[in-house]
Design an enzyme around this catalytic site. Structure first.
Site, mmCIF file in Angstrom:
data_model
loop_
_atom_site.group_PDB
_atom_site.id
_atom_site.type_symbol
_atom_site.label_atom_id
_atom_site.label_comp_id
_atom_site.label_asym_id
_atom_site.label_seq_id
_atom_site.Cartn_x
_atom_site.Cartn_y
_atom_site.Cartn_z
ATOM 1 N N HIS A 28 0.839 -1.205 0.000
ATOM 2 C CA HIS A 28 0.000 0.000 0.000
ATOM 3 C C HIS A 28 0.878 1.261 0.000
ATOM 4 C CE1 HIS A 28 -2.786 -2.881 2.245
ATOM 5 N NE2 HIS A 28 -3.547 -2.494 1.252
ATOM 6 N N LYS A 138 -1.179 -6.219 -8.126
ATOM 7 C CA LYS A 138 -1.527 -7.444 -7.358
ATOM 8 C C LYS A 138 -2.956 -7.888 -7.669
ATOM 9 C CE LYS A 138 -2.014 -10.004 -3.451
ATOM 10 N NZ LYS A 138 -2.955 -9.483 -2.487
ATOM 11 N N GLN A 142 -8.984 -6.581 -10.943
ATOM 12 C CA GLN A 142 -9.592 -5.345 -10.433
ATOM 13 C C GLN A 142 -9.137 -4.153 -11.274
ATOM 14 O OE1 GLN A 142 -9.895 -4.209 -6.118
ATOM 15 N NE2 GLN A 142 -8.008 -3.141 -6.552
HETATM 16 P P1 AMP Z 1 -6.584 -3.643 -0.384
HETATM 17 O O1 AMP Z 1 -6.413 -2.838 0.853
HETATM 18 O O2 AMP Z 1 -6.150 -5.058 -0.251
HETATM 19 O O3 AMP Z 1 -7.949 -3.468 -0.996
HETATM 20 O O4 AMP Z 1 -5.569 -3.026 -1.444
HETATM 21 C C1 AMP Z 1 -5.574 -1.664 -1.760
HETATM 22 C C2 AMP Z 1 -4.696 -1.428 -2.959
HETATM 23 O O5 AMP Z 1 -3.368 -1.869 -2.659
HETATM 24 C C3 AMP Z 1 -5.155 -2.226 -4.185
HETATM 25 O O6 AMP Z 1 -5.019 -1.403 -5.343
HETATM 26 C C4 AMP Z 1 -4.192 -3.381 -4.211
HETATM 27 O O7 AMP Z 1 -3.977 -3.914 -5.504
HETATM 28 C C5 AMP Z 1 -2.929 -2.746 -3.675
HETATM 29 N N1 AMP Z 1 -2.021 -3.760 -3.138
HETATM 30 C C6 AMP Z 1 -2.319 -4.725 -2.226
HETATM 31 N N2 AMP Z 1 -1.257 -5.524 -2.002
HETATM 32 C C7 AMP Z 1 -0.255 -5.059 -2.805
HETATM 33 C C8 AMP Z 1 1.092 -5.461 -3.054
HETATM 34 N N3 AMP Z 1 1.638 -6.510 -2.429
HETATM 35 N N4 AMP Z 1 1.827 -4.741 -3.922
HETATM 36 C C9 AMP Z 1 1.281 -3.681 -4.574
HETATM 37 N N5 AMP Z 1 0.022 -3.247 -4.390
HETATM 38 C C10 AMP Z 1 -0.737 -3.924 -3.525
#
Ligand code: AMP
Length: 265
Positions: A28, A138, A142
């Site tokens: 994030h 990731k 989406q």
């Molecule tokens: P989430 O809180 O899981 O909904 O993720 C929020 C954002 O962070 C989304 O756009 C995810 O794709 C991105 N994200 C989550 N994990 C990673 C990661 N390991 N590397 C890069 N972006 C990430």
């Protein structure tokens, strides 16, 4: 929130949005850093969106730690953290349907998930009015869906995908990794990435026959593989021949925890 954004626009400032569900990790934070390069101001939203969870999924136990999240975001120099307690009317009539894009990959196993995602992201766009939005590669499906949404619905928002941030053993960082037992974390969780890298290596050596390579790679994960697929990165439809840019994506259970990962060849 909208009033704040309008004030910034009157001062000719640009805004980038990083939507999240909180319980932040280095993945994030990498999005926040990238967002800063593309706009004057960065807004991070933290909202565990109920409409993107299925009835048997982990909405109520999804990990939360807002105090720690705020501290991490402050250290990154985030301008605003938007933390709504609820984004919905008590009765909902409208939603954004991503059409057949939600029938592929993860969508096959998570009915309604991407409709929930597209709807909440459009709502966040409307409230925060960013010119730039940053997401993680990731969640490749989406990103493909949201990018198509901005195009089809004529939203004037620059959509940026950031590379996947991984642990040293290849496991993609995820808020859900906290669910893993130590055994699952060390011997099971990284093997989804091992399978993806097997395909990448084989492709590097000139192998392009997707069905054959997917079949071989599917033997590698030590958890229960939900799917492993090679698809066109925009249509998300399966391809037979691997080419540069092909998206190879999979989902696997390590115990009860569902993990996803992907690579772009
Ligand atoms: P989430 O809180 O899981 O909904 O993720 C929020 C954002 O962070 C989304 O756009 C995810 O794709 C991105 N994200 C989550 N994990 C990673 C990661 N390991 N590397 C890069 N972006 C990430």
């Amino acid at each position: 929130m909208t009033a704040w954004s309008n004030r910034q626009y009157r001062n000719n400032k640009t805004i980038a949005l990083v939507p999240t569900m909180g319980y932040l990790h280095e993945g994030h934070l990498s999005l926040v850093r990238l967002a800063k390069k593309h706009a004057d101001l960065v807004v991070v939203s933290i909202y565990v969106n109920p409409t993107q969870f299925g009835p048997t999924e982990d909405f109520s136990r999804y990990p939360r730690n807002i105090k720690r999240d705020l501290k991490l975001l402050k250290e990154e120099g985030t301008d605003v953290v938007f933390t709504p307690s609820n984004m919905y009317e008590s009765k909902i009539f409208f939603s954004i349907n991503p059409g057949s894009l939600q029938n592929e990959l993860c969508g096959k196993f998570r009915p309604g998930h991407f409709e929930g995602v597209a709807t909440i992201v459009l709502k966040l766009f409307n409230v925060i009015q960013p010119q730039v939005a940053v997401f993680g590669q990731k969640d490749a499906q989406q990103f493909a869906i949201l990018k198509k949404m901005t195009k089809e619905l004529d939203l004037d928002i620059k959509m940026i995908a950031a590379p996947i941030v991984r642990e040293p053993d290849g496991l993609a960082m995820s808020s859900r990794n906290v669910y893993l037992s130590s055994g699952e974390r060390h011997s099971v969780a990284p093997t989804l990435n091992t399978a993806l890298r097997f395909i990448q290596d084989a492709f590097g050596k000139g192998n392009t026959h997707a069905p054959l390579l997917l079949k071989k790679a599917a033997q590698i994960p030590k958890g229960k593989l939900q799917y492993l697929a090679a698809v066109d990165p925009e249509t998300l439809l399966p391809v037979k021949k691997l080419v540069p840019g092909t998206l190879v994506a999979g989902a696997m259970f390590a115990g009860k925890t569902r993990l996803i990962d992907n690579i772009t060849l």
